[in-house]
Motif scaffolding. Sequence first.
Motif, PDB file in Angstrom:
ATOM      1  N   LEU A   1       0.824  -1.205   0.000  1.00 51.60           N
ATOM      2  CA  LEU A   1       0.000   0.000   0.000  1.00 51.60           C
ATOM      3  C   LEU A   1       0.860   1.258   0.000  1.00 51.60           C
ATOM      4  N   ASN A   2       1.943   1.238   0.774  1.00 53.83           N
ATOM      5  CA  ASN A   2       2.833   2.403   0.806  1.00 53.83           C
ATOM      6  C   ASN A   2       3.481   2.629  -0.556  1.00 53.83           C
ATOM      7  N   ALA A   3       3.866   1.545  -1.217  1.00 53.34           N
ATOM      8  CA  ALA A   3       4.477   1.680  -2.542  1.00 53.34           C
ATOM      9  C   ALA A   3       3.483   2.260  -3.534  1.00 53.34           C
ATOM     10  N   ALA A   4       2.225   1.807  -3.452  1.00 56.20           N
ATOM     11  CA  ALA A   4       1.190   2.334  -4.349  1.00 56.20           C
ATOM     12  C   ALA A   4       0.951   3.815  -4.091  1.00 56.20           C
ATOM     13  N   ALA A   5       0.888   4.206  -2.809  1.00 60.15           N
ATOM     14  CA  ALA A   5       0.702   5.622  -2.478  1.00 60.15           C
ATOM     15  C   ALA A   5       1.852   6.460  -3.012  1.00 60.15           C
TER      16      ALA A   5
ATOM     17  N   PRO B   1      -4.087  -2.277  -4.869  1.00 62.16           N
ATOM     18  CA  PRO B   1      -3.917  -1.570  -3.598  1.00 62.16           C
ATOM     19  C   PRO B   1      -4.943  -0.477  -3.343  1.00 62.16           C
ATOM     20  N   PHE B   2      -5.374   0.252  -4.382  1.00 61.25           N
ATOM     21  CA  PHE B   2      -6.341   1.327  -4.123  1.00 61.25           C
ATOM     22  C   PHE B   2      -7.745   0.768  -3.915  1.00 61.25           C
TER      23      PHE B   2
ATOM     24  N   ASP C   1       7.099   8.899   8.994  1.00 58.63           N
ATOM     25  CA  ASP C   1       7.606   8.993   7.631  1.00 58.63           C
ATOM     26  C   ASP C   1       6.953  10.149   6.884  1.00 58.63           C
ATOM     27  N   ALA C   2       7.749  11.008   6.288  1.00 56.37           N
ATOM     28  CA  ALA C   2       7.225  12.190   5.598  1.00 56.37           C
ATOM     29  C   ALA C   2       6.349  11.808   4.412  1.00 56.37           C
ATOM     30  N   GLY C   3       6.694  10.742   3.704  1.00 56.97           N
ATOM     31  CA  GLY C   3       5.879  10.303   2.579  1.00 56.97           C
ATOM     32  C   GLY C   3       4.501   9.859   3.012  1.00 56.97           C
ATOM     33  N   SER C   4       4.422   9.166   4.141  1.00 55.05           N
ATOM     34  CA  SER C   4       3.127   8.735   4.658  1.00 55.05           C
ATOM     35  C   SER C   4       2.277   9.935   5.064  1.00 55.05           C
ATOM     36  N   ARG C   5       2.902  10.923   5.692  1.00 59.52           N
ATOM     37  CA  ARG C   5       2.152  12.116   6.094  1.00 59.52           C
ATOM     38  C   ARG C   5       1.673  12.895   4.875  1.00 59.52           C
ATOM     39  N   ALA C   6       2.466  12.892   3.822  1.00 60.82           N
ATOM     40  CA  ALA C   6       2.040  13.552   2.583  1.00 60.82           C
ATOM     41  C   ALA C   6       0.843  12.837   1.974  1.00 60.82           C
ATOM     42  N   PHE C   7       0.817  11.515   2.077  1.00 62.82           N
ATOM     43  CA  PHE C   7      -0.322  10.751   1.573  1.00 62.82           C
ATOM     44  C   PHE C   7      -1.562  11.046   2.416  1.00 62.82           C
ATOM     45  N   ALA C   8      -1.383  11.203   3.732  1.00 66.96           N
ATOM     46  CA  ALA C   8      -2.509  11.560   4.593  1.00 66.96           C
ATOM     47  C   ALA C   8      -3.114  12.892   4.159  1.00 66.96           C
ATOM     48  N   GLN C   9      -2.276  13.852   3.876  1.00 69.04           N
ATOM     49  CA  GLN C   9      -2.766  15.154   3.434  1.00 69.04           C
ATOM     50  C   GLN C   9      -3.481  15.045   2.100  1.00 69.04           C
TER      51      GLN C   9
END
Length: 284
Positions: free
Chosen positions: A201-205, A232-233, A253-261
């Motif tokens: 899922l993280n890779a897809a995001a 994944p989506f 993780d900054a990438g995860s937080r960016a996906f949250a936004q």
Amino acid sequence: MPHIKTLTVLGTGVLGSQIAFQAAFHGFAVTAYDIDDAALDKARARFAHLAGIYRAQVTGASEGQAEAALDKLSLSADLGAAVADADLVIEAVPELLELKRDMYRKLADLAPARTIFATNSSTLLPSDLKDSTGRPDRFLAIHYANNIWAQNIAEVMGTAETDPAVFDAVVEFARNSGLEPIEIKKEKAGYVLNSLLVPLLNAAAGLLLQGVASPETIDKTWRIATGAPSGPFQIFDVVGLGTAYNISASSPDAGSRAFAQYLKENYIDQGKLGVATGEGFYTY
């Protein structure tokens, strides 16, 4: 070994309602708790919908078994009343550490001394929560996969303080609920299932945020290349974008937080939470 006959599920969202219905379908007396009558009205609709799914999709079910499950379900917005006769309480509230800890502090005062507490958290270790329970020897995690009637596993994971007899009782409860118990030998964030799933899922995001491909293309690639039934989506939509947001927003993780936004701005703020609301990355 403790014998579990009565269950209380705290939280009647997508997975909480499935946990409650699955147990009732297999003959357990179940109380479903949520915070107010509005939440319980939504739960009644989810249970009615699940009854239809079980009638249509569960092979080997007896005539009227889904209807009998509805009769074994009671709903309550009174936490004390909901847990007063519970052998097992499964907590399925949002993935927010302090919210869960506060819930366990309340439970410690309200539930009988015999009651076993279990978290369905997919991201937090039981050790993160055990000190709030007032009974760490009777506390562990039991984690379910979504679409529980078909993806019927229950991952059981204790802490160093969990009584082995309690662990065995929850494994037996899972088996008696029509599930395949997955016994986790030591604490591991993500258990077995999410340790495999979350990197996907993280890779897809990441591919989406980087503009590499659309959700539809990413999903199509995964389905065709691996033979998997969902991409994944599509999985994000089933899990719920609110859950995905809470997990991503709390990540270091900054990438995860960016996906949250990204989720908040493009989906959550528009009320698009996935399958539960009829629209997420896809329309249902």
